[in-house]
Write a protein that holds these residues in place. Structure first.
Motif, PDB file in Angstrom:
ATOM      1  N   LYS A 135       5.695  57.436  68.399  1.00 49.02           N
ATOM      2  CA  LYS A 135       5.087  58.210  67.361  1.00 49.02           C
ATOM      3  C   LYS A 135       4.582  59.425  67.963  1.00 49.02           C
ATOM      4  O   LYS A 135       4.753  60.484  67.493  1.00 49.02           O
ATOM      5  N   ARG A 136       3.395  59.423  68.764  1.00 46.48           N
ATOM      6  CA  ARG A 136       2.943  60.404  69.502  1.00 46.48           C
ATOM      7  C   ARG A 136       3.732  61.076  70.307  1.00 46.48           C
ATOM      8  O   ARG A 136       3.483  62.567  70.179  1.00 46.48           O
ATOM      9  N   GLN A 137       4.515  60.812  71.111  1.00 45.30           N
ATOM     10  CA  GLN A 137       5.523  61.555  71.839  1.00 45.30           C
ATOM     11  C   GLN A 137       6.339  62.605  71.048  1.00 45.30           C
ATOM     12  O   GLN A 137       6.584  63.464  71.307  1.00 45.30           O
ATOM     13  N   ALA A 138       6.869  61.802  69.897  1.00 48.84           N
ATOM     14  CA  ALA A 138       7.824  62.545  68.778  1.00 48.84           C
ATOM     15  C   ALA A 138       6.943  63.748  68.350  1.00 48.84           C
ATOM     16  O   ALA A 138       7.419  64.882  68.292  1.00 48.84           O
ATOM     17  N   GLN A 139       5.499  63.436  67.891  1.00 43.32           N
ATOM     18  CA  GLN A 139       4.725  64.448  67.397  1.00 43.32           C
ATOM     19  C   GLN A 139       4.606  65.580  68.279  1.00 43.32           C
ATOM     20  O   GLN A 139       4.803  66.751  68.136  1.00 43.32           O
ATOM     21  N   LEU A 140       4.430  65.215  69.560  1.00 43.40           N
ATOM     22  CA  LEU A 140       4.316  66.250  70.610  1.00 43.40           C
ATOM     23  C   LEU A 140       5.397  67.219  70.801  1.00 43.40           C
ATOM     24  O   LEU A 140       5.732  68.336  71.029  1.00 43.40           O
ATOM     25  N   ALA A 141       6.656  66.234  70.866  1.00 44.99           N
ATOM     26  CA  ALA A 141       7.916  67.105  70.797  1.00 44.99           C
ATOM     27  C   ALA A 141       8.298  68.171  69.473  1.00 44.99           C
ATOM     28  O   ALA A 141       8.778  69.115  69.966  1.00 44.99           O
ATOM     29  N   GLU A 142       7.758  67.700  68.442  1.00 47.04           N
ATOM     30  CA  GLU A 142       7.748  68.666  67.377  1.00 47.04           C
ATOM     31  C   GLU A 142       6.906  69.894  67.740  1.00 47.04           C
ATOM     32  O   GLU A 142       7.235  70.847  66.918  1.00 47.04           O
ATOM     33  N   MET A 143       5.932  69.573  68.644  1.00 49.85           N
ATOM     34  CA  MET A 143       5.146  70.953  68.969  1.00 49.85           C
ATOM     35  C   MET A 143       5.621  71.788  69.863  1.00 49.85           C
ATOM     36  O   MET A 143       5.133  72.872  70.466  1.00 49.85           O
ATOM     37  N   GLY A 144       6.870  71.321  70.488  1.00 46.68           N
ATOM     38  CA  GLY A 144       7.543  72.139  71.479  1.00 46.68           C
ATOM     39  C   GLY A 144       7.731  71.627  72.893  1.00 46.68           C
ATOM     40  O   GLY A 144       8.342  72.429  73.762  1.00 46.68           O
ATOM     41  N   ALA A 145       7.216  70.572  73.060  1.00 46.37           N
ATOM     42  CA  ALA A 145       6.893  70.148  74.411  1.00 46.37           C
ATOM     43  C   ALA A 145       8.216  69.283  74.887  1.00 46.37           C
ATOM     44  O   ALA A 145       8.944  69.116  73.874  1.00 46.37           O
ATOM     45  N   LYS A 146       8.487  69.529  76.138  1.00 50.32           N
ATOM     46  CA  LYS A 146       9.933  68.660  76.671  1.00 50.32           C
ATOM     47  C   LYS A 146       9.160  67.389  76.946  1.00 50.32           C
ATOM     48  O   LYS A 146       8.593  67.513  78.136  1.00 50.32           O
ATOM     49  N   ILE A 147       9.568  66.325  76.466  1.00 49.19           N
ATOM     50  CA  ILE A 147       8.735  65.059  76.786  1.00 49.19           C
ATOM     51  C   ILE A 147       9.468  64.369  77.839  1.00 49.19           C
ATOM     52  O   ILE A 147      10.737  64.390  77.923  1.00 49.19           O
TER      53      ILE A 147
END
Length: 196
Positions: A135-147
């Motif tokens: 969930k949190r990695q998906a949230q960070l990806a939505e903010m533009g990060a490449k996970i």
């Protein structure tokens, strides 16, 4: 002297902040002596995730990235109000200011979301907490990060992000290494009992 801002939003996890205070404190007294950590809070009195109370040395409106060589940010729990403070515009602008100056920014666990919210992770490699169904990695990806999902610590130029509280000491030692040297960091690790 290298000065490090330990930025403390309300609701932060005490253990994630303490790794920075201990590693950089040990360096100041037992290592090469070149680091000074300053606690900077979003409030006069902060409640940690588990309700431990902390009084920061300075408040965020009293500091600038110009005053420091690096920034460290512990994560925290949403249920403890972490994001209410961590996503404040003054916090996000301080993060942007450190990044504009290409100063090292080290985060533990959910603190990567502060970087994401500030906009500085757009198109950059990062990670964050990964043990809640992504969930949190998906949230960070939505903010533009490449996970980068398989790495517990991700370094992208001046940014360090990590996947859980268990990475705290590793992140703090990486910050120390970037501010001082590998040899000095190895000696501090030895003195703290991490290596023989």
């Amino acid at each position: 002297m290298k000065r490090i801002c330990l930025l403390l939003p309300n609701g932060f996890e005490a253990i994630e902040a303490s790794v920075f205070t201990d590693v950089l404190g040990w360096n100041r007294l037992e290592g090469d002596g070149t680091t000074e950590l300053i606690t900077v809070g979003t409030r006069d009195t902060l409640a940690c995730t588990w309700n431990f109370k902390v009084t920061p040395e300075l408040l965020i409106n009293q500091v600038s990235a110009n005053d420091f060589d690096g920034l460290a940010i512990p994560g925290g729990f949403e249920e403890a109000g972490y994001f209410e403070d961590a996503f404040r515009e003054d916090v996000l602008e301080l993060v942007r200011e450190f990044n504009r100056q290409k100063k090292i920014i080290a985060t533990i666990c959910l603190a990567a979301l502060v970087l994401g919210k500030s906009g500085i992770l757009e198109g950059r490699n990062a990670t964050t907490y990964h043990l809640s169904n992504g969930k949190r990695q998906a949230q960070l990806a939505e903010m533009g990060a490449k996970i980068i999902p398989d790495k517990p610590i991700v370094i992208d130029d001046n940014l360090i992000t990590s996947s859980s509280p268990s990475m705290g000491f590793d992140v703090a030692f990486l910050l120390l290494e970037k501010l001082t040297s590998k040899a000095n960091t190895k000696e501090v690790k030895r003195l703290m009992g991490f290596i023989s």
